[in-house]
Structures are given as C-alpha cells and as structure tokens.
Design an enzyme around this catalytic site. Structure first.
Site, PDB file in Angstrom:
ATOM      1  N   CYS A  78       0.842  -1.351   0.104  1.00  0.00           N
ATOM      2  CA  CYS A  78      -0.142   0.042   0.025  1.00  0.00           C
ATOM      3  C   CYS A  78       0.889   1.167   0.146  1.00  0.00           C
ATOM      4  CB  CYS A  78      -0.759   0.091   1.290  1.00  0.00           C
ATOM      5  SG  CYS A  78      -1.903   1.415   1.422  1.00  0.00           S
ATOM      6  N   CYS A  81       1.094   4.116   4.139  1.00  0.00           N
ATOM      7  CA  CYS A  81       2.093   4.185   5.295  1.00  0.00           C
ATOM      8  C   CYS A  81       3.433   3.867   4.913  1.00  0.00           C
ATOM      9  CB  CYS A  81       1.706   3.332   6.511  1.00  0.00           C
ATOM     10  SG  CYS A  81       0.116   3.764   7.289  1.00  0.00           S
ATOM     11  N   TYR A 312      -2.490  31.909   4.479  1.00  0.00           N
ATOM     12  CA  TYR A 312      -2.985  30.249   3.919  1.00  0.00           C
ATOM     13  C   TYR A 312      -3.756  30.053   4.826  1.00  0.00           C
ATOM     14  CZ  TYR A 312       1.772  31.490   1.673  1.00  0.00           C
ATOM     15  OH  TYR A 312       2.773  31.846   0.688  1.00  0.00           O
ATOM     16  N   CYS A 408       4.236  21.906   6.362  1.00  0.00           N
ATOM     17  CA  CYS A 408       4.190  20.359   6.085  1.00  0.00           C
ATOM     18  C   CYS A 408       5.388  19.815   5.238  1.00  0.00           C
ATOM     19  CB  CYS A 408       2.797  20.020   5.532  1.00  0.00           C
ATOM     20  SG  CYS A 408       2.626  20.899   3.933  1.00  0.00           S
TER      21      CYS A 408
HETATM   22  N1  SAH Z   1      -4.074  27.008   7.855  1.00  0.00           N
HETATM   23  C1  SAH Z   1      -5.184  26.368   7.248  1.00  0.00           C
HETATM   24  C2  SAH Z   1      -4.651  25.713   6.002  1.00  0.00           C
HETATM   25  C3  SAH Z   1      -3.523  25.349   5.586  1.00  0.00           C
HETATM   26  S1  SAH Z   1      -3.429  24.544   3.963  1.00  0.00           S
HETATM   27  C4  SAH Z   1      -5.518  24.955   8.216  1.00  0.00           C
HETATM   28  O1  SAH Z   1      -4.776  24.863   8.942  1.00  0.00           O
HETATM   29  O2  SAH Z   1      -6.301  24.214   8.210  1.00  0.00           O
HETATM   30  C5  SAH Z   1      -2.713  25.632   2.968  1.00  0.00           C
HETATM   31  C6  SAH Z   1      -3.747  26.720   2.298  1.00  0.00           C
HETATM   32  O3  SAH Z   1      -3.132  27.473   1.481  1.00  0.00           O
HETATM   33  C7  SAH Z   1      -4.659  26.205   1.647  1.00  0.00           C
HETATM   34  O4  SAH Z   1      -5.942  26.381   2.008  1.00  0.00           O
HETATM   35  C8  SAH Z   1      -4.419  26.530   0.050  1.00  0.00           C
HETATM   36  O5  SAH Z   1      -5.828  26.843  -0.548  1.00  0.00           O
HETATM   37  C9  SAH Z   1      -3.837  27.773   0.505  1.00  0.00           C
HETATM   38  N2  SAH Z   1      -3.002  28.620  -0.503  1.00  0.00           N
HETATM   39  C10 SAH Z   1      -2.141  27.976  -1.543  1.00  0.00           C
HETATM   40  N3  SAH Z   1      -1.191  28.836  -2.030  1.00  0.00           N
HETATM   41  C11 SAH Z   1      -1.814  29.964  -1.534  1.00  0.00           C
HETATM   42  C12 SAH Z   1      -1.277  31.405  -1.852  1.00  0.00           C
HETATM   43  N4  SAH Z   1      -0.251  31.774  -2.638  1.00  0.00           N
HETATM   44  N5  SAH Z   1      -1.736  32.450  -1.123  1.00  0.00           N
HETATM   45  C13 SAH Z   1      -2.922  32.160  -0.103  1.00  0.00           C
HETATM   46  N6  SAH Z   1      -3.340  30.970   0.239  1.00  0.00           N
HETATM   47  C14 SAH Z   1      -2.932  29.841  -0.563  1.00  0.00           C
END
Ligand code: SAH
Length: 451
Positions: A78, A81, A312, A408
């Site tokens: 898989c 993991c 973000y 991440c």
């Molecule tokens: N902080 C949130 C989301 C993190 S994921 C949480 O913890 O749930 C990263 C996010 O960044 C996603 O929602 C994606 O749509 C957004 N994103 C990606 N590139 C971006 C950019 N250049 N400017 C603003 N948002 C962006």
C-alpha cells in the site's frame, strides 16, 4: 560496477527522508526498502541509477531493536504508510531528524535544536477523511488504496489509520455496487460510473459525510444505498454525489448533488465549530491539529493590543483560534470557497474581530502593507511549495515582532527560514508535531522573531 539482481552485504548507516535505509557499497549509495539504520542486511539490487541504486532486503544479518511487526496486512504494497516496520518512538525520532537535516543542509542553520516530535498517545484510527478508489481487481470489484507509486488498487478491507466508520461506509457502498451491478470506473478507457468513495467524519460531533464520486450525475437504485447507509452508519448527516468526468489524478469534481441530509457537516476544534464541505480543506488528524494549533498560539504570544495575520488560512481555523486573544486577525486565502467557509465559521462562532481576504498571500499582503497596514504577529501555513519570496520580503519590511511558521514540508521550510534569517530574523524554537503517524510526512511549527 554494481548490477541488478546482485546480492550484497550492507550496513545501514542512515535513512532517506522517505524512510528508506541507506548503505554504501564501494562508495556508491544504496537505498534499501524497509531497512532501518543500524541494521546489517543482505540486499538484492533491484534498480541501478547514475548516482545510487535501490535494493530490497533478501536476508537480515543484524536487526534493529526498533524493528516491529507492521500492524497492517497490506503494508508492504500500500502507498499509504511507510514507517510501520519501526516502533512509534523511532518514527518520531526519524521525523525530528528529517527536520534537523533539512535545516542544516538547505537552511544552513546548524545551531538550532529541534524539539522532540509530539506524537499521539494512540496513533491509530486518526484520520477523519478517507478516499478509496474503486475499480475492477483480480478478485472482482474492489475499493481500497493505491499501491506505492502506482494506480493499481489494493484491496484493503480494513485500514487502521482511518476512523472505523470510514471503512464501514466503504463496505456498505461496495456491497451496494456489487449487489446492483453498478458499473465502476476504468482509468484506462474512461468508462464506467463510480470512481471513488470519500468519507469525512467530525470526530468531536460524530457527524459523518459520505461522498460518492461518479462520472455522471446519476446513481441507479440510489435509495437502496441510502437506506443501507442510514441504517448502519450512526451519525450519518450527509450523502453527496460528486461529479468528476475528467481523466487524471484529481479525486473530486466541482459539482455536488446532495442525495441525503445536509450539504455540509460540522466538527468542533478547541471549543469552536467548523463547517466541513465536500471540497474544503480541513486538517485530517483532528487530535493532533489541536496540539499543533495550541503550540502555534503559544509561540505567537498574542495579546489584546495585537493585529495578527493568518496567511494561507484555509477555512479560518488558526484565525479563529487566535481571535479570542488578539485585537484583530486578518486571514488570507486564495480559494474563494474556503474564504466563504471561513467567514461563515466566524459568524457561527460569534467572532467579529476577524476579516478575510481572498487572494494570494504574496499579492494581498504587499497591498495591505502599501496601505500602511502592519501586523504584530504573523502565522504562515503554506502548502508544500512554501512561501513566495515576495511575501517573505514584505514580511521583512513589515517587521512583525513574531512569525510563526507552520510547515508540512521541511525542505521549503528550511529554504524560507534561511531567507528570513539572512534578513535579521532569528529562529527560537522548532516543534515537530506528528500529524500523520506511520507515514513519512512531517509537520512542524517554528517560532521566529527579530531580536
Ligand atoms: N491554515 C489552514 C490551511 C493550511 S493548507 C489549516 O490549518 O487548515 C494551505 C492553504 O493555503 C490552503 O487552503 C490553500 O488553498 C492555500 N493557498 C495555497 N497557496 C496560496 C497562496 N499563494 N496564497 C494564499 N493561500 C494559498
């Protein structure tokens, strides 16, 4: 020169960031699947490339004290993991080391100590979202997971990292497909109807959403399926038919038809309520998400005089976590549906000191700064590719007292920290949090400030 099928004795002296063991044979790097550092193995070479070779374990000569029996019967095949052959403690140490290596090699940050990763007490059944591809297998119709680096579907009757109701819902949909001969999608020809079964579960509310991804807006004998789901899935609040007629890897299409119940479900995090829709991003491990966000809030040291940016911001989770402590929080996110959900979530929780901007962080933040807006504290939580340099440059000019970087991907984190450090910021603390137990994925939160 090393050759395919050759068997060599190898001492494993390190690990790649994907979790493969690394040994050296006549100076040549050999990556050994499933080997742990400290082990000695007889390895069979399966692929030779220019600067390294890939091997599999033929026989153990010395095993690691950290080696355990994987709990999943399909672990080897898989693609989900990759660390189940190590004790959980060892996987946490591995993740800390990955962060440290990246900060040193890419970031040139050699004098930073990285905290031990915060793991889960019970690292099982932690995912609130499951995505099962459906297709024709050797033994008939199956729904499971893709094999490693492939689109072959593996029959995985039980997946112990998913919420148990996810597997149950998948089995019910699979039972319905088989009972009524519902055609399943064939990736090669593009024919057939059902492509994926996706489930979302609110761990703290018990609400369940089941999404059937199909190529057309039709579902024969749909009442038979709805009856079974409603009868056997406690907490079922929503069944969605999602239409995706495009070839390719994207699982969900843009069109949703609600077959049963509500269009969205709710979950609670840190006492706040969040709405989850079929397409919105929501962290997949709710237990560790709370740990991660609380750490980020602790690092931020926010008080009632502070203006805070959450860049973000997705559906506004960190924004709303911070709102209670701050004077004002501004969330920035590029996906319009997520911004809409963030605004709704603020209203749902009676939070009024927040504003959301829809657009790219690297466009919106320079515009705000031009207008004379400034943040005291900034959260960034970018996708894997990290932050755009224009954004980082603006943050340097804006000079907030703290930046809290949720990442991440340790390699882009290291690149961005290197830039910020070269402009006078200092890294104070790096805290990995295990959001994805038994996989090689590493999440961490970093505190920076200007001395
Ligand atoms: N902080 C949130 C989301 C993190 S994921 C949480 O913890 O749930 C990263 C996010 O960044 C996603 O929602 C994606 O749509 C957004 N994103 C990606 N590139 C971006 C950019 N250049 N400017 C603003 N948002 C962006």
């Amino acid at each position: 020169m090393i050759k395919k099928k050759q068997i060599i004795e190898l001492e494993i002296t390190g690990m790649t960031h994907e979790g493969l063991g690394v040994g050296r044979y006549e100076g040549f790097a050999i990556f050994v699947q499933g080997a742990i550092d400290g082990e000695v193995v007889r390895a069979e070479i399966i692929k030779v490339l220019k600067s390294y070779a890939v091997a599999r374990i033929a026989e153990f000569i010395k095993t690691s004290p950290h080696r355990i029996q994987p709990f999943c019967p399909v672990y080897k095949r898989c693609g989900g993991c990759s660390l189940q052959h190590m004790s959980y403690e060892k996987t946490l140490e591995f993740k800390r080391q990955v962060v440290k290596d990246n900060l040193e090699r890419i970031g040139g940050l050699t004098d930073i100590s990285v905290n031990n990763a915060i793991g889960m007490e019970t690292p099982r059944n932690y995912r609130n979202k499951a995505q099962y591809p459906v297709g024709e297998g050797k033994t008939g119709i199956i729904a499971g997971f893709y094999a490693r680096r492939s689109h072959e579907i593996i029959d995985a009757p039980v997946c112990d990292i998913q919420h148990p109701l996810s597997d149950k819902a998948k089995d019910i949909v699979l039972g319905y497909i088989k009972a009524f001969n519902i055609p399943v999608y064939d990736e090669m020809t593009g024919e057939g109807l059902i492509r994926h079964i996706v489930t979302k579960t609110g761990f703290n509310t018990g609400e369940v959403m089941v999404i059937i991804v199909a190529t057309k807006p039709e579902l024969p004998k749909k009442n038979k399926l709805l009856y079974r789901l409603e009868r056997d899935i406690p907490g079922l609040k929503s069944v969605i038919l999602n239409i995706n007629d495009k070839p390719g890897n994207v699982i969900l299409g843009n069109h949703n038809i609600t077959l049963f119940g509500k269009d969205t479900i709710e979950d609670k995090l840190g006492g706040l309520t969040f709405e989850i829709s079929p397409l919105s991003f929501y962290q997949v491990n709710p237990v560790q998400t709370e740990v991660l966000y609380n750490k980020a809030i602790e690092f931020a040291g926010i008080d009632k005089t502070h203006t805070v940016y959450d860049l973000y911001c997705g559906i506004g989770t960190i924004t709303l976590f911070a709102a209670g402590k701050a004077r004002r929080v501004i969330g920035v996110e590029e996906v319009p549906e997520a911004v809409e959900a963030a605004r709704k979530n603020a209203m749902k929780n009676n939070i009024t000191n927040v504003d959301f901007y829809c657009g790219k962080a690297e466009t919106v933040v320079p515009e705000l700064y031009e207008k004379g807006e400034k943040a005291d504290v900034v959260f960034v939580d970018p996708p894997r590719k990290g932050c755009d340099e224009i954004l980082l440059k603006t943050l340097v000019d804006m000079a907030p007292s703290r930046i809290v970087y949720v990442s991440c991907n340790p390699s882009t984190l290291a690149r961005d920290l290197k830039y910020l450090c070269s402009k006078g910021f200092k890294v104070h603390e790096v805290q990995p949090v295990d959001m994805f137990p038994w996989t090689e994925h590493v999440e961490c939160v970093t505190l920076m400030s200007k001395p």
